[in-house]
Write a protein that holds these residues in place. Structure first.
Motif, PDB file in Angstrom:
ATOM      1  N   HIS A 117       1.214  -0.900  -0.120  1.00  0.00           N
ATOM      2  CA  HIS A 117      -0.065   0.322  -0.205  1.00  0.00           C
ATOM      3  C   HIS A 117       0.706   1.341   0.060  1.00  0.00           C
ATOM      4  CE1 HIS A 117      -4.142   1.605   1.651  1.00  0.00           C
ATOM      5  NE2 HIS A 117      -4.218   2.194   0.570  1.00  0.00           N
ATOM      6  N   LEU A 118       0.859   2.158  -1.036  1.00  0.00           N
ATOM      7  CA  LEU A 118       2.253   3.065  -1.657  1.00  0.00           C
ATOM      8  C   LEU A 118       1.176   4.941  -1.156  1.00  0.00           C
ATOM      9  CD1 LEU A 118       4.233   1.511  -4.206  1.00  0.00           C
ATOM     10  CD2 LEU A 118       4.918   1.396  -1.529  1.00  0.00           C
ATOM     11  N   VAL A 119       0.230   4.015  -1.084  1.00  0.00           N
ATOM     12  CA  VAL A 119      -0.503   5.344  -1.420  1.00  0.00           C
ATOM     13  C   VAL A 119      -2.189   4.929  -0.629  1.00  0.00           C
ATOM     14  CG1 VAL A 119      -1.117   7.908  -2.397  1.00  0.00           C
ATOM     15  CG2 VAL A 119       0.271   7.149  -3.336  1.00  0.00           C
ATOM     16  N   ALA A 120      -1.843   6.206   0.498  1.00  0.00           N
ATOM     17  CA  ALA A 120      -3.211   5.603   0.963  1.00  0.00           C
ATOM     18  C   ALA A 120      -3.945   7.304   1.454  1.00  0.00           C
ATOM     19  CB  ALA A 120      -3.213   4.976   2.377  1.00  0.00           C
ATOM     20  N   GLY A 121      -5.368   6.917   0.980  1.00  0.00           N
ATOM     21  CA  GLY A 121      -5.696   8.591   1.718  1.00  0.00           C
ATOM     22  C   GLY A 121      -5.122   9.738   0.519  1.00  0.00           C
ATOM     23  N   GLY A 122      -4.397   9.845  -0.074  1.00  0.00           N
ATOM     24  CA  GLY A 122      -4.043  11.075  -1.530  1.00  0.00           C
ATOM     25  C   GLY A 122      -3.007  11.136  -0.865  1.00  0.00           C
ATOM     26  N   LEU A 123      -2.120   9.875  -0.076  1.00  0.00           N
ATOM     27  CA  LEU A 123      -0.764  10.222   0.293  1.00  0.00           C
ATOM     28  C   LEU A 123      -0.035   9.588   0.545  1.00  0.00           C
ATOM     29  CD1 LEU A 123      -2.325  11.693   4.079  1.00  0.00           C
ATOM     30  CD2 LEU A 123      -1.484  13.115   2.015  1.00  0.00           C
ATOM     31  N   LEU A 124       1.069   9.517   0.663  1.00  0.00           N
ATOM     32  CA  LEU A 124       2.424   8.428   0.225  1.00  0.00           C
ATOM     33  C   LEU A 124       2.500   7.442   1.669  1.00  0.00           C
ATOM     34  CD1 LEU A 124       4.851  11.062  -1.938  1.00  0.00           C
ATOM     35  CD2 LEU A 124       4.536   8.443  -2.840  1.00  0.00           C
ATOM     36  N   THR A 125       3.044   6.945   1.318  1.00  0.00           N
ATOM     37  CA  THR A 125       2.872   6.346   2.689  1.00  0.00           C
ATOM     38  C   THR A 125       3.628   5.513   3.307  1.00  0.00           C
ATOM     39  OG1 THR A 125       2.741   4.008   1.913  1.00  0.00           O
ATOM     40  CG2 THR A 125       0.991   4.640   2.295  1.00  0.00           C
ATOM     41  N   GLU A 126       4.415   5.556   4.515  1.00  0.00           N
ATOM     42  CA  GLU A 126       5.606   4.469   5.043  1.00  0.00           C
ATOM     43  C   GLU A 126       6.688   4.107   4.092  1.00  0.00           C
ATOM     44  OE1 GLU A 126       6.639   3.918   9.288  1.00  0.00           O
ATOM     45  OE2 GLU A 126       5.261   5.543   9.473  1.00  0.00           O
ATOM     46  N   ALA A 127       5.823   2.908   3.846  1.00  0.00           N
ATOM     47  CA  ALA A 127       6.286   2.193   2.124  1.00  0.00           C
ATOM     48  C   ALA A 127       7.036   2.646   1.664  1.00  0.00           C
ATOM     49  CB  ALA A 127       5.296   1.286   2.551  1.00  0.00           C
ATOM     50  N   THR A 128       6.839   3.879   0.996  1.00  0.00           N
ATOM     51  CA  THR A 128       7.817   4.151   0.018  1.00  0.00           C
ATOM     52  C   THR A 128       8.782   4.625   0.124  1.00  0.00           C
ATOM     53  OG1 THR A 128       6.612   6.428   0.276  1.00  0.00           O
ATOM     54  CG2 THR A 128       5.799   5.226  -1.553  1.00  0.00           C
ATOM     55  N   GLY A 129       9.209   5.225   1.739  1.00  0.00           N
ATOM     56  CA  GLY A 129      10.691   6.034   2.296  1.00  0.00           C
ATOM     57  C   GLY A 129       9.977   7.408   1.573  1.00  0.00           C
ATOM     58  N   LEU A 130       8.897   8.096   1.348  1.00  0.00           N
ATOM     59  CA  LEU A 130       9.365   8.947   0.227  1.00  0.00           C
ATOM     60  C   LEU A 130       8.710   9.972   1.000  1.00  0.00           C
ATOM     61  CD1 LEU A 130       8.436   8.730  -3.399  1.00  0.00           C
ATOM     62  CD2 LEU A 130      10.101   9.275  -2.282  1.00  0.00           C
ATOM     63  N   GLU A 131       8.797  11.098   1.682  1.00  0.00           N
ATOM     64  CA  GLU A 131       8.218  12.627   2.635  1.00  0.00           C
ATOM     65  C   GLU A 131       7.949  13.778   1.496  1.00  0.00           C
ATOM     66  OE1 GLU A 131       6.501  15.402   4.303  1.00  0.00           O
ATOM     67  OE2 GLU A 131       8.588  15.547   5.006  1.00  0.00           O
ATOM     68  N   ARG A 132       6.577  14.193   1.206  1.00  0.00           N
ATOM     69  CA  ARG A 132       6.427  14.973  -0.284  1.00  0.00           C
ATOM     70  C   ARG A 132       7.373  16.004   0.141  1.00  0.00           C
ATOM     71  NH1 ARG A 132       0.780  15.916  -2.712  1.00  0.00           N
ATOM     72  NH2 ARG A 132       0.871  17.519  -3.492  1.00  0.00           N
TER      73      ARG A 132
END
Ligand SMILES: [Zn+2]
Length: 448
Positions: free
Chosen positions: A415-430
């Motif tokens: 689950h890489l995007v949840a509720g329109g936000l990047l999740t922790e699993a991506t290692g990305l913070e917008r």
């Protein structure tokens, strides 16, 4: 304890299966795989007493993740720095000097920025062309985000106006490509694949292209550009004495393992070659418009049985990596010439999902919501003021929805995007990704 199942519940499921079934229903994800698709009237899922996570998809479309079969992730920091130029100047004056300036750090910034945009916009898999160097950093950074990537380093052993850092010998280009394939293919749980990427005819010696063709004969994939602009086609004709696509095919660069970006100016004979061989074509509507390349004869090529995918190309020629935008444009762009009935919303969506999957060599694994396929899927909000009250979910997704309407994204069941936000699993913070890109661009100085 990790929970085995996820149920994406209550949405309108656009399966893109062989029957193109669409209906209210649920999708059951088991690990990295689609375990079941239940449409109205089907029996409930049989998962016994197992606990499961649910994702609420009410008011949304649930569909296969978008596949972009022509992207240059490495060019993302050059966004907005190469506007309003024709292809050959665009390459020599802006894009190549920029690519020559990339180091490991800036390549990672590129990859993270591109992955954030791609995932937030519902793209789950890409066919990427790198630059000549820093491909290890590119694969590593993209792999960590969870995106599915088939990619390869650009191969450039020939041509005018190539910066010294991008110019390779034939041997070095082949050796480095072979090494990268050995090191990266199958990494990140099989999410990384390799495709040899001779840049285009004018950047490659015939010897190099023949060597790449030998690897195709032995099972490799290839991703290159062909017949993007008329001056390029004319130069190929003068330099190699043949038409661009026919020349590739004559050397052995054709068939289902080969994907050619653009093909804006194929001859009728070349279209017959593409169809007969099963060579894939990636249509890049925004890029072709922005560089003034022309409009590829996509409805004709589809009617002739050519396998077509979509792609955003690179940030300097688009300037987004927005799969939803390319989908909408692909559906709209040809109607002025062939009439409104020729490129339907469903046909456009086929290019963005099934066509892309085929062009990546992953037609058996992704591109549709079917039992046994990988769980690469997206949930798109249709209850927005700019989409409601469309009665047809395929129309709503293709003509109405935007990248910002993507609520959930799964790749390989993660689950890489949840509720329109990047999740922790991506290692990305917008915000951090954007700040990192801005800093890397400043550090690159004059090159961008
Ligand atoms: Zn390109």
């Amino acid at each position: 304890m990790s929970i085995r199942y996820t149920v994406v519940e209550g949405g309108t499921v656009i399966t893109m299966d062989a029957r193109r079934r669409v209906g209210r229903g649920d999708v059951l994800i088991d690990g990295n795989t689609i375990a079941a698709v239940r449409l109205e009237g089907d029996p409930p899922f049989d998962i016994g007493a197992s606990t499961f996570l649910t994702v609420d998809a009410r008011g949304c479309a649930v569909l296969p993740g978008l596949v972009q079969a022509h992207v240059h992730v490495c060019q993302t920091l050059c966004r907005g720095s190469a506007d309003d130029l024709p292809l050959l100047e665009w390459l020599k004056e802006r894009v190549w000097p920029y690519e020559a300036s990339l180091d490991e750090k800036s390549m990672r910034a590129c990859a993270r920025l591109a992955a954030a945009e791609l995932l937030l916009g519902g793209t789950t898999a890409i066919l990427d062309m790198g630059t000549v160097h820093e491909t290890d950093a590119l694969f590593d950074a993209l792999g960590r985000t969870g995106l599915r990537v088939v990619g390869g380093k650009a191969m450039m052993d020939h041509g005018d106006g190539v910066p010294a850092r991008l110019r390779e010998t034939t041997r070095a280009s082949l050796d480095e490509s072979d090494r990268l394939r050995r090191d990266w293919e199958g990494k990140f749980d099989g999410r990384i694949g390799y495709a040899y990427a001779p840049r285009f005819v004018l950047s490659c010696t015939e010897e190099l292209l023949r060597e790449v063709a030998a690897r195709v004969a032995a099972g490799a994939r290839v991703h290159t550009h062909a017949s993007e602009q008329l001056p390029e086609v004319e130069l190929v004709r003068r330099e190699r004495g043949d038409e661009n696509i026919r020349y590739f095919d004559r050397l052995g660069l054709g068939g289902p393992q080969v994907t050619l970006a653009h093909c804006v100016h194929p001859t009728v004979e070349e279209r017959a070659i593409l169809a007969a061989r099963g060579t894939h074509v990636t249509h890049c509507p925004s890029s072709n418009l922005k560089l003034g390349s022309g409009i590829a004869p996509i409805p004709e090529m589809l009617a002739e049985g050519i396998s077509i995918a979509l792609g955003a190309d690179g940030a300097p020629c688009n300037n987004n990596l927005d799969g939803m935008l390319e989908l909408r444009l692909a559906a709209l762009l040809h109607k002025h010439r062939v009439g409104p009935a020729k490129m339907t919303a469903m046909q456009a969506l086929e290019l963005a999902t099934l066509g892309g999957a085929r062009a990546l060599g992953l037609g058996d694994r992704i591109g549709a919501l079917e039992v046994g396929k990988r769980a690469d899927l997206i949930v798109v909000d249709l209850e927005t003021p700019h989409v409601a009250p469309s009665p047809d979910p395929v129309s709503a997704v293709v003509y109405g929805a935007r990248a910002s309407d993507v609520r959930h994204v799964f790749v390989d069941g993660r689950h890489l995007v949840a509720g329109g936000l990047l999740t922790e699993a991506t290692g990305l913070e917008r915000a951090a990704v954007v700040a990192e890109a801005r800093a890397a661009r400043v550090a690159a100085g004059a090159a961008v």
